[in-house]
Write an enzyme that holds these catalytic residues in place. Structure first.
Site, PDB file in Angstrom:
ATOM      1  CB  CYS A 195      -0.901  -0.029   1.235  1.00 36.37           C
ATOM      2  SG  CYS A 195      -1.810   1.489   1.526  1.00 36.37           S
ATOM      3  CE1 TYR A 248      -5.726   0.714  -6.120  1.00 42.55           C
ATOM      4  CE2 TYR A 248      -4.383   2.692  -5.882  1.00 42.55           C
ATOM      5  CZ  TYR A 248      -4.593   1.344  -5.648  1.00 42.55           C
ATOM      6  OH  TYR A 248      -3.656   0.627  -4.946  1.00 42.55           O
TER       7      TYR A 248
END
Length: 316
Positions: free
Chosen positions: A57, A188
């Site tokens: 992440c 994303y």
């Protein structure tokens, strides 16, 4: 992806949920603060807090970078989760390589419900956990990084380092937002685009921003001032993942970072700062992304990236 609804895990995501016969939007997490000035219950004390992250992440990465560079490795313990997301979001895996020292939990969402038994919302990392109250303090990466920057200075090894200097805050805020919106979130939007137009809008925004930052960094060693600040570390966590993940897996394939002279040398410059390389696990990053997104279980062998070669940015 799944989420918690009234403290119970469910497979599907919701935008709203029912509580007391009313449709309400769910909360986005925990936002308590550790404060040096003692205005909250959370005091900056050594061996009191756990930082839950994983190597995949980029939002986790910005907190591990700040923790390392401020000299808080012996103050705030780090807890790694499995890089590959499980069926119930972030978890500790089956191999026993990763374990939870707080609750012996198998999934991160157990820490959420231990803090709030009726929590409704998505489960995200990083998480700052308080061992004293046995609750989550905060799960906002920007707030956690800024707490590490300011609130632990009395016990930090490098209190003189400041990633949010007063005289540059307007410029830092602008660049933080630019990196977050166009790059961190932009990849994303490419991956999850529902149609070609949305994909191309996100794609164009990413490369317009990279072109702008390439030009900016041609005459500046760092994004703001003579030393790295918050947006440099936000940007670095994006750059280090781009060629190995986003370029191919997320279809962001106009150019690689290695095709940008200033961005590639800038990435090396930041990587070679003492302590930074210890926060980067390229193999773990690839495994986390590809095995979460791909169902075929294949992790690409390449690309080969040399982050230790000369960057020649000392005199910019």
């Amino acid at each position: 992806m799944g989420m918690l609804v009234n403290g119970r895990w469910q497979e599907s995501d919701l935008e709203t949920f029912q509580r007391n016969d009313k449709q309400v939007r769910f909360r986005n997490g925990f936002h308590d603060q550790v404060k040096l000035n003692r205005t909250t219950a959370y005091l900056p004390q050594a061996d009191r807090y756990l930082l839950y992250v994983n190597v995949t992440c980029p939002w986790s990465h910005r907190t591990t970078l700040t923790r390392k560079l401020k000299g808080l490795s012996n103050v705030v313990e780090i807890v790694y989760l499995e890089p590959v997301m499980g069926r119930e979001s972030w978890w500790f895996g089956e191999s026993k390589q990763y374990r939870d020292p707080a609750l012996n939990a198998t999934h991160l969402h157990e820490l959420y419900t231990a803090t709030d038994p009726n929590f409704t919302g998505r489960v995200s990392i990083p998480v700052l956990w308080d061992k004293k109250t046995k609750k989550i303090v905060n799960n906002d990466s920007a707030q956690i990084a800024r707490m590490f920057n300011f609130e632990f200075n009395e016990i930090a090894e490098y209190p003189e380092i400041d990633f949010y200097p007063l005289e540059n805050r307007d410029e830092i805020d602008h660049l933080n937002n630019l990196v977050a919106e166009n790059l961190n979130d932009g990849v994303y939007r490419c991956l999850l685009a529902r149609n070609q137009q949305l994909y191309e809008e996100a794609y164009d925004s990413i490369f317009h921003t990279l072109d702008y930052l390439e030009e900016r960094l041609t005459s500046k060693r760092y994004l703001v001032g003579q030393l790295p600040t918050e947006p440099d570390w936000r940007f670095f966590s994006f750059l280090i993942r781009f060629d190995i993940v986003y370029y191919s897996l997320y279809n962001c394939n106009r150019k690689r970072i290695s095709d940008y002279p200033s961005l590639s040398s800038y990435t090396k410059d930041l990587y070679q700062i003492s302590g930074v390389a210890e926060t980067v696990d390229l193999d773990g990053i690839k495994r986390g992304y590809f095995l979460t997104v791909n169902s075929n279980g294949i992790v690409p062998k390449g690309p080969d990236i040399d982050l230790l070669s000369a960057h020649l940015r000392e005199n910019i």
